[in-house]
Design a protein around this motif. Structure first.
Motif, PDB file in Angstrom:
ATOM      1  N   ILE A 263      12.192   5.778  -1.560  1.00 30.13           N
ATOM      2  CA  ILE A 263      12.429   5.617  -0.124  1.00 30.13           C
ATOM      3  C   ILE A 263      12.865   6.974   0.413  1.00 30.13           C
ATOM      4  CG2 ILE A 263      13.777   4.442   1.663  1.00 30.13           C
ATOM      5  CD1 ILE A 263      14.100   2.092  -0.325  1.00 30.13           C
ATOM      6  N   ASN A 264      12.191   7.464   1.429  1.00 34.65           N
ATOM      7  CA  ASN A 264      12.479   8.783   1.999  1.00 34.65           C
ATOM      8  C   ASN A 264      12.480   9.866   0.922  1.00 34.65           C
ATOM      9  OD1 ASN A 264      12.751   7.643   4.587  1.00 34.65           O
ATOM     10  ND2 ASN A 264      14.914   7.207   4.230  1.00 34.65           N
ATOM     11  N   GLU A 265      11.476   9.804   0.051  1.00 37.91           N
ATOM     12  CA  GLU A 265      11.255  10.779  -1.013  1.00 37.91           C
ATOM     13  C   GLU A 265      12.362  10.819  -2.059  1.00 37.91           C
ATOM     14  OE1 GLU A 265      10.060  14.574   0.608  1.00 37.91           O
ATOM     15  OE2 GLU A 265       8.821  13.605   2.131  1.00 37.91           O
ATOM     16  N   VAL A 266      13.170   9.756  -2.138  1.00 37.59           N
ATOM     17  CA  VAL A 266      14.230   9.663  -3.133  1.00 37.59           C
ATOM     18  C   VAL A 266      14.048   8.367  -3.915  1.00 37.59           C
ATOM     19  CG1 VAL A 266      16.740   9.450  -3.463  1.00 37.59           C
ATOM     20  CG2 VAL A 266      15.845  10.934  -1.659  1.00 37.59           C
TER      21      VAL A 266
ATOM     22  N   ALA B 121       0.824  -1.214   0.000  1.00 40.23           N
ATOM     23  CA  ALA B 121       0.000   0.000   0.000  1.00 40.23           C
ATOM     24  C   ALA B 121       0.860   1.267   0.000  1.00 40.23           C
ATOM     25  CB  ALA B 121      -0.930   0.009   1.217  1.00 40.23           C
ATOM     26  N   ASN B 122       2.145   1.128   0.322  1.00 38.86           N
ATOM     27  CA  ASN B 122       3.058   2.260   0.380  1.00 38.86           C
ATOM     28  C   ASN B 122       3.285   2.795  -1.027  1.00 38.86           C
ATOM     29  OD1 ASN B 122       5.998   3.251   0.050  1.00 38.86           O
ATOM     30  ND2 ASN B 122       5.611   3.446   2.243  1.00 38.86           N
ATOM     31  N   ALA B 123       3.053   4.096  -1.218  1.00 38.41           N
ATOM     32  CA  ALA B 123       3.163   4.707  -2.544  1.00 38.41           C
ATOM     33  C   ALA B 123       4.563   4.550  -3.142  1.00 38.41           C
ATOM     34  CB  ALA B 123       2.783   6.187  -2.465  1.00 38.41           C
ATOM     35  N   GLY B 124       5.591   4.638  -2.315  1.00 38.87           N
ATOM     36  CA  GLY B 124       6.964   4.507  -2.806  1.00 38.87           C
ATOM     37  C   GLY B 124       7.273   3.120  -3.337  1.00 38.87           C
ATOM     38  N   PHE B 125       6.662   2.110  -2.730  1.00 39.07           N
ATOM     39  CA  PHE B 125       6.836   0.738  -3.215  1.00 39.07           C
ATOM     40  C   PHE B 125       5.917   0.484  -4.409  1.00 39.07           C
ATOM     41  CE2 PHE B 125       5.974  -3.824  -3.291  1.00 39.07           C
ATOM     42  CZ  PHE B 125       7.259  -4.338  -3.253  1.00 39.07           C
TER      43      PHE B 125
END
Length: 171
Positions: A132-135, A94-98
């Motif tokens: 990850i962490n906006e990167v 559900a994590n947008a970055g993943f």
């Protein structure tokens, strides 16, 4: 004296013949164990790997884990128990970055039966675009090792270790 030497030689030869017979039985026994690995077993193992690798169906994912399963993920967190593992998998997906990332390379799993009821599987894949962490991370080269056991006739994922490969530095 000749009779004693002849008797001694006979004892040695009989002992060697028995040792050969015992070795033959051991090899036959190992062969019988290998033959106990069925096509159904191999397909069940591949199905577990496919569910872990590709399925977003969390009910399927939950069914393949042993109650006391363990997952050591690539970032060093350890999850114990089927419920904890599947709960984290739901959170991760559900994590947008993943969710924005994708698998660009997936190699066929290497399956090694240690015994008819114990399997070790290694699989490699590459994930691109994970944030990850906006990167956006560089391409992740990921190795996963699974230990899968047959319990009461059912194959279950018992242990999973996920690792990212790192560039080697020369010192």
């Amino acid at each position: 004296m000749k009779n004693i030497n002849l008797i001694f030689l006979t004892i040695i030869l009989v002992g060697c013949a028995q040792k050969e017979e015992k070795t033959e039985r051991i090899q036959t026994s190992n062969l019988q164990e290998q033959l106990q690995i069925t096509v159904e077993d191999s397909l069940a193992i591949k199905n577990i790997i496919n569910i872990q690798s590709k399925s977003g169906n969390f009910e399927e994912r939950e069914k393949i884990w042993a109650e006391d399963g363990r997952w050591l993920q690539a970032f060093g967190r350890v999850f114990y128990g089927k419920d904890t593992i599947t709960s984290f998998e739901k959170y991760l997906h559900a994590n947008a970055g993943f969710a924005t990332s994708f698998v660009s390379v997936r190699r066929d799993p290497e399956i090694k039966f240690l015994r008819p009821d114990v399997v070790v599987v290694h699989q490699y894949h590459e994930r691109e675009g994970q944030v990850i962490n906006e990167v956006v991370t560089p391409t992740r080269r990921i190795n996963t090792t699974y230990i899968i056991t047959k319990e009461n006739g059912t194959w279950q994922l018992r242990d999973k270790v996920t690792m990212d490969e790192r560039e080697r530095t020369t010192n």
